[in-house]
Design a protein around this motif. Structure first.
Motif, mmCIF file in Angstrom:
data_model
loop_
_atom_site.group_PDB
_atom_site.id
_atom_site.type_symbol
_atom_site.label_atom_id
_atom_site.label_comp_id
_atom_site.label_asym_id
_atom_site.label_seq_id
_atom_site.Cartn_x
_atom_site.Cartn_y
_atom_site.Cartn_z
ATOM 1 N N THR A 158 47.642 -18.253 0.017
ATOM 2 C CA THR A 158 47.874 -19.348 0.962
ATOM 3 C C THR A 158 48.834 -18.929 2.076
ATOM 4 O OG1 THR A 158 49.598 -20.211 -0.523
ATOM 5 C CG2 THR A 158 47.418 -21.177 -0.699
ATOM 6 N N THR A 159 49.849 -18.164 1.734
ATOM 7 C CA THR A 159 50.783 -17.662 2.753
ATOM 8 C C THR A 159 50.061 -16.775 3.752
ATOM 9 O OG1 THR A 159 52.634 -17.746 1.183
ATOM 10 C CG2 THR A 159 52.920 -16.394 3.143
ATOM 11 N N THR A 160 49.144 -15.945 3.254
ATOM 12 C CA THR A 160 48.353 -15.082 4.135
ATOM 13 C C THR A 160 47.543 -15.907 5.121
ATOM 14 O OG1 THR A 160 48.163 -13.387 2.410
ATOM 15 C CG2 THR A 160 46.568 -13.293 4.215
ATOM 16 N N MET A 161 46.906 -16.968 4.638
ATOM 17 C CA MET A 161 46.117 -17.840 5.515
ATOM 18 C C MET A 161 46.994 -18.492 6.582
ATOM 19 S SD MET A 161 43.443 -19.837 3.010
ATOM 20 C CE MET A 161 42.228 -18.969 2.004
ATOM 21 N N ILE A 162 48.173 -18.960 6.171
ATOM 22 C CA ILE A 162 49.069 -19.632 7.112
ATOM 23 C C ILE A 162 49.544 -18.656 8.190
ATOM 24 C CG2 ILE A 162 51.319 -20.760 7.352
ATOM 25 C CD1 ILE A 162 50.868 -21.881 4.488
ATOM 26 N N LEU A 163 49.945 -17.458 7.782
ATOM 27 C CA LEU A 163 50.419 -16.460 8.750
ATOM 28 C C LEU A 163 49.308 -16.032 9.705
ATOM 29 C CD1 LEU A 163 52.671 -14.214 6.455
ATOM 30 C CD2 LEU A 163 53.404 -15.913 8.139
ATOM 31 N N LEU A 164 48.099 -15.877 9.176
ATOM 32 C CA LEU A 164 46.964 -15.540 10.040
ATOM 33 C C LEU A 164 46.698 -16.666 11.035
ATOM 34 C CD1 LEU A 164 44.455 -13.925 7.495
ATOM 35 C CD2 LEU A 164 45.618 -12.774 9.384
ATOM 36 N N GLY A 165 46.853 -17.904 10.575
ATOM 37 C CA GLY A 165 46.660 -19.047 11.464
ATOM 38 C C GLY A 165 47.661 -19.049 12.606
ATOM 39 N N LEU A 166 48.916 -18.770 12.291
ATOM 40 C CA LEU A 166 49.949 -18.691 13.335
ATOM 41 C C LEU A 166 49.650 -17.560 14.315
ATOM 42 C CD1 LEU A 166 53.101 -19.237 11.091
ATOM 43 C CD2 LEU A 166 52.324 -20.777 12.905
ATOM 44 N N LEU A 167 49.204 -16.429 13.780
ATOM 45 C CA LEU A 167 48.887 -15.272 14.629
ATOM 46 C C LEU A 167 47.735 -15.586 15.574
ATOM 47 C CD1 LEU A 167 49.170 -12.260 15.369
ATOM 48 C CD2 LEU A 167 47.608 -11.742 13.473
ATOM 49 N N VAL A 168 46.662 -16.131 15.047
ATOM 50 C CA VAL A 168 45.485 -16.425 15.866
ATOM 51 C C VAL A 168 45.802 -17.472 16.926
ATOM 52 C CG1 VAL A 168 43.217 -17.556 15.796
ATOM 53 C CG2 VAL A 168 43.749 -15.736 14.176
ATOM 54 N N PHE A 169 46.532 -18.510 16.540
ATOM 55 C CA PHE A 169 46.889 -19.554 17.503
ATOM 56 C C PHE A 169 47.724 -18.970 18.633
ATOM 57 C CE2 PHE A 169 48.898 -23.308 19.235
ATOM 58 C CZ PHE A 169 47.938 -24.292 19.083
ATOM 59 N N ASN A 170 48.647 -18.093 18.286
ATOM 60 C CA ASN A 170 49.506 -17.458 19.294
ATOM 61 C C ASN A 170 48.699 -16.562 20.231
ATOM 62 O OD1 ASN A 170 52.282 -16.678 20.303
ATOM 63 N ND2 ASN A 170 51.549 -14.661 19.629
ATOM 64 N N ILE A 171 47.721 -15.829 19.677
ATOM 65 C CA ILE A 171 46.899 -14.930 20.494
ATOM 66 C C ILE A 171 46.058 -15.722 21.493
ATOM 67 C CG2 ILE A 171 44.946 -13.323 20.431
ATOM 68 C CD1 ILE A 171 46.027 -12.293 17.753
ATOM 69 N N GLU A 206 46.479 -18.862 22.513
ATOM 70 C CA GLU A 206 47.172 -19.933 23.232
ATOM 71 C C GLU A 206 47.241 -19.665 24.727
ATOM 72 O OE1 GLU A 206 50.998 -22.854 22.379
ATOM 73 O OE2 GLU A 206 51.118 -20.738 21.828
ATOM 74 N N THR A 207 47.105 -18.389 25.119
ATOM 75 C CA THR A 207 47.094 -18.073 26.552
ATOM 76 C C THR A 207 45.900 -18.713 27.259
ATOM 77 O OG1 THR A 207 45.922 -16.007 26.045
ATOM 78 C CG2 THR A 207 48.323 -15.896 26.238
ATOM 79 N N GLY A 208 44.846 -18.995 26.486
ATOM 80 C CA GLY A 208 43.664 -19.642 27.053
ATOM 81 C C GLY A 208 43.729 -21.152 27.007
ATOM 82 N N GLY A 209 44.844 -21.678 26.559
ATOM 83 C CA GLY A 209 45.002 -23.117 26.484
ATOM 84 C C GLY A 209 45.077 -23.605 25.044
ATOM 85 N N GLU A 210 45.608 -24.813 24.890
ATOM 86 C CA GLU A 210 45.804 -25.379 23.555
ATOM 87 C C GLU A 210 44.482 -25.612 22.828
ATOM 88 O OE1 GLU A 210 47.481 -29.588 21.851
ATOM 89 O OE2 GLU A 210 48.679 -28.588 23.419
ATOM 90 N N VAL A 211 43.467 -26.079 23.548
ATOM 91 C CA VAL A 211 42.166 -26.345 22.928
ATOM 92 C C VAL A 211 41.518 -25.048 22.461
ATOM 93 C CG1 VAL A 211 39.863 -27.318 23.291
ATOM 94 C CG2 VAL A 211 41.856 -28.422 24.317
ATOM 95 N N LYS A 212 41.669 -24.017 23.263
ATOM 96 C CA LYS A 212 41.122 -22.701 22.901
ATOM 97 C C LYS A 212 41.794 -22.186 21.631
ATOM 98 C CE LYS A 212 38.952 -18.777 24.365
ATOM 99 N NZ LYS A 212 37.579 -18.647 24.890
ATOM 100 N N ALA A 213 43.103 -22.288 21.569
ATOM 101 C CA ALA A 213 43.846 -21.830 20.397
ATOM 102 C C ALA A 213 43.465 -22.636 19.165
ATOM 103 C CB ALA A 213 45.350 -21.935 20.662
ATOM 104 N N ARG A 214 43.293 -23.950 19.338
ATOM 105 C CA ARG A 214 42.905 -24.810 18.217
ATOM 106 C C ARG A 214 41.500 -24.451 17.725
ATOM 107 N NH1 ARG A 214 43.702 -29.947 20.425
ATOM 108 N NH2 ARG A 214 45.915 -29.787 19.837
ATOM 109 N N PRO A 221 52.318 -26.945 19.127
ATOM 110 C CA PRO A 221 51.342 -28.029 19.312
ATOM 111 C C PRO A 221 50.566 -28.312 18.025
ATOM 112 C CG PRO A 221 51.204 -26.417 21.087
ATOM 113 C CD PRO A 221 52.096 -25.822 20.047
ATOM 114 N N LEU A 222 49.966 -29.474 17.955
ATOM 115 C CA LEU A 222 49.167 -29.856 16.796
ATOM 116 C C LEU A 222 48.029 -28.848 16.607
ATOM 117 C CD1 LEU A 222 48.831 -32.132 14.656
ATOM 118 C CD2 LEU A 222 47.182 -33.183 16.227
ATOM 119 N N PRO A 223 47.982 -28.148 15.472
ATOM 120 C CA PRO A 223 47.002 -27.071 15.314
ATOM 121 C C PRO A 223 45.588 -27.553 15.023
ATOM 122 C CG PRO A 223 48.302 -27.293 13.313
ATOM 123 C CD PRO A 223 48.886 -28.246 14.316
#
Length: 226
Positions: free
Chosen positions: A103-116, A118-126, A46-48
């Protein structure tokens, strides 16, 4: 007066460093934002971030901080380096790995946090991703105070302008996250203080990685001179 010449050289080198470190800060944060959007697009996620979030990160989160970074004072090692060439670019080959890793570290952390979250919904992950990028920028700000010296050697709170900018940015972030009217305007979801603390702890990884790169480069130079 020889002392005046020395001070002029010291000031000139400091101004060049300030331009360089501020440019690096802007490059890393902007590539991290763009890279995050691209990574989510390529992975079919989804759109981050919404446009208003990107605008905030660039104008509010990065506006006061990059100005503060440009006021960094003279460092003790400023006169120990050899004269630079007049045509030396701001972005050289030695700085590319640093920018890439951070920058790679920031991107990977962003993917990790969004994935964690996302169980609470797309808005929560965003919302969690927005908070992570905001805090990561601030940790990156401290790292960029010097591209060679460890931040703790400089003194974590020795630049008053940076400290004011960081406190100001955190205060604005908390307002956006916890004032209902602003939270609704930015299309964000409520984050508990426990969740925010976890995001804060993850954002500290950016600082750790940046400082580790500087330490590795310093040790490598020391070994070559043995």
């Amino acid at each position: 007066n020889f002392a005046s010449i020395v001070r002029a050289i010291e000031e000139g080198r400091t101004q060049f460093r300030n331009v360089k470190r501020t440019s690096f800060f802007l490059i890393t944060t902007n590539i991290a934002e763009s890279g995050t959007l691209l990574a989510f697009l390529l992975l079919g996620l989804p759109l981050p971030l919404l446009p208003i979030h990107i605008l905030w990160l660039n104008l509010i989160g990065g506006g006061a901080t990059d100005i503060a970074l440009a006021t960094e004072k003279v460092h003790d090692d400023i006169l120990t380096e050899p004269p630079r060439k007049s045509h030396e670019p701001l972005l050289d080959k030695s700085s590319t790995p640093f920018i890439f890793i951070v920058t790679t570290t920031m991107i990977l952390l962003g993917l990790l946090v969004f994935n964690i979250f996302e169980t609470g919904g797309e808005v929560k992950a965003r919302s969690a991703l927005f908070a992570l990028l905001s805090l990561s920028q601030l940790w990156n700000l401290y790292t960029m105070r010097s591209l060679k010296l460890p931040t703790f050697k400089l003194g974590l709170f020795s630049n008053k302008n940076i400290n004011i900018a960081v406190v100001f940015s955190i205060a604005l972030l908390l307002m956006v996250l916890y004032i209902p009217v602003l939270r609704g305007f930015f299309s964000l979801s409520y984050l508990s203080f426990t969740e925010l603390f976890g995001i804060f702890a993850l954002s500290f990884v950016v600082f750790t990685v940046g400082e580790s790169i500087k330490l590795f480069k310093t040790n490598s130079v020391s070994v070559r001179h043995l």
